[in-house]
Write a protein that holds these residues in place. Sequence first.
Motif, PDB file in Angstrom:
ATOM      1  N   ASN A 197      66.191  96.445  59.566  1.00 19.65           N
ATOM      2  CA  ASN A 197      67.535  96.338  59.006  1.00 19.65           C
ATOM      3  C   ASN A 197      67.537  95.808  57.575  1.00 19.65           C
ATOM      4  OD1 ASN A 197      68.814  97.224  61.401  1.00 19.65           O
ATOM      5  ND2 ASN A 197      68.585  95.181  62.290  1.00 19.65           N
ATOM      6  N   LEU A 198      66.386  95.394  57.091  1.00 18.33           N
ATOM      7  CA  LEU A 198      66.303  94.865  55.736  1.00 18.33           C
ATOM      8  C   LEU A 198      66.152  96.007  54.736  1.00 18.33           C
ATOM      9  CD1 LEU A 198      63.937  91.799  56.292  1.00 18.33           C
ATOM     10  CD2 LEU A 198      66.379  91.733  55.764  1.00 18.33           C
ATOM     11  N   PRO A 199      66.579  95.791  53.478  1.00 11.24           N
ATOM     12  CA  PRO A 199      66.407  96.820  52.449  1.00 11.24           C
ATOM     13  C   PRO A 199      64.928  97.071  52.159  1.00 11.24           C
ATOM     14  CG  PRO A 199      67.941  95.083  51.745  1.00 11.24           C
ATOM     15  CD  PRO A 199      67.259  94.591  52.978  1.00 11.24           C
ATOM     16  N   ILE A 200      64.643  98.162  51.442  1.00 14.31           N
ATOM     17  CA  ILE A 200      63.253  98.483  51.121  1.00 14.31           C
ATOM     18  C   ILE A 200      62.611  97.333  50.355  1.00 14.31           C
ATOM     19  CG2 ILE A 200      63.565 100.981  51.142  1.00 14.31           C
ATOM     20  CD1 ILE A 200      63.656 100.864  48.058  1.00 14.31           C
ATOM     21  N   PHE A 201      61.330  97.161  50.571  1.00 15.28           N
ATOM     22  CA  PHE A 201      60.445  96.124  50.037  1.00 15.28           C
ATOM     23  C   PHE A 201      60.472  94.856  50.885  1.00 15.28           C
ATOM     24  CE2 PHE A 201      61.588  97.776  45.521  1.00 15.28           C
ATOM     25  CZ  PHE A 201      60.791  98.894  45.706  1.00 15.28           C
ATOM     26  N   TYR A 202      61.630  94.508  51.448  1.00 14.45           N
ATOM     27  CA  TYR A 202      61.773  93.220  52.122  1.00 14.45           C
ATOM     28  C   TYR A 202      61.184  93.260  53.531  1.00 14.45           C
ATOM     29  CZ  TYR A 202      64.951  92.023  48.312  1.00 14.45           C
ATOM     30  OH  TYR A 202      65.495  91.768  47.061  1.00 14.45           O
ATOM     31  N   ASN A 203      60.250  92.339  53.808  1.00 14.25           N
ATOM     32  CA  ASN A 203      59.649  92.205  55.135  1.00 14.25           C
ATOM     33  C   ASN A 203      60.327  91.126  55.969  1.00 14.25           C
ATOM     34  OD1 ASN A 203      57.417  94.101  54.689  1.00 14.25           O
ATOM     35  ND2 ASN A 203      56.719  92.591  53.210  1.00 14.25           N
TER      36      ASN A 203
END
Length: 260
Positions: free
Chosen positions: A8-14
Amino acid sequence: MASAPNANLPIFYNDLVPLNSNEHANHRIRPIDAAPFLKDQHAVPLTIDEFVSAQRFVPIIFSAGEDPVPLALMGLNEGVNTFLDEEGKLRGPAYVPAYVRRYPWMLAKLRPDNDELSLCFDPSVDWIGEFEDGEPLLDENKQPTEITKGILKFCEEFEQAAQRTSMFMKDLKELGLIMDGEVAIQMPNNDQPFVYRGFGMVNEEKLRELRGDQLRKINQNGMLPLIHTHLFSLQLMREIFQQQVEQGKLPNVPAPAPAA
């Protein structure tokens, strides 16, 4: 320890945690000169505030789907970024989208019943932590340092630009100006062209057919120059393609079916 990547997080974010004066009192941030997280990303979200600066370097397209967003196209194929080398360093002059420069920070709601946004970061990055070197995020009184205040200001400005971008896209959809894009690029010695689809662009024919009051509105509210900037930038798709050729990053072209 960071949790597993959240879909559910935006791209790049782990992962995402709020900056906390107790848990992160001794955290520092180191400068970085590479973005390995970006080197395999071919398209990055872009705000309308960046259109003029970005269009000199990258095609500006729109994502496919019901809620399209502007994207800076840094490669024509999935997993290809022509602007970065294998270490994630810039190969030469380029425009780095604010979305990239914001990472690993972002403003986020901590509770669904509260609209207040808190400064959060992705703890999985290796340039924020309890180091001997680097710039402190909090001072001895556990208050934000100047660098943290600057990060917060940048994130706030990004959110404001994102809201303006959302309104721009909403107006484009209501005017019926977005269509499915397609570009075919022919290479010498290849029978089959490289055809790229799966993105959105402004329909120039419908733009020319707008009523006078509609055209006046988008001219007065600043949309028209942004639309033209987007359209002009599409010419760079062939330059991105050529960069992929030079870097040996083209997919195989399917051979034509044999004659019956």
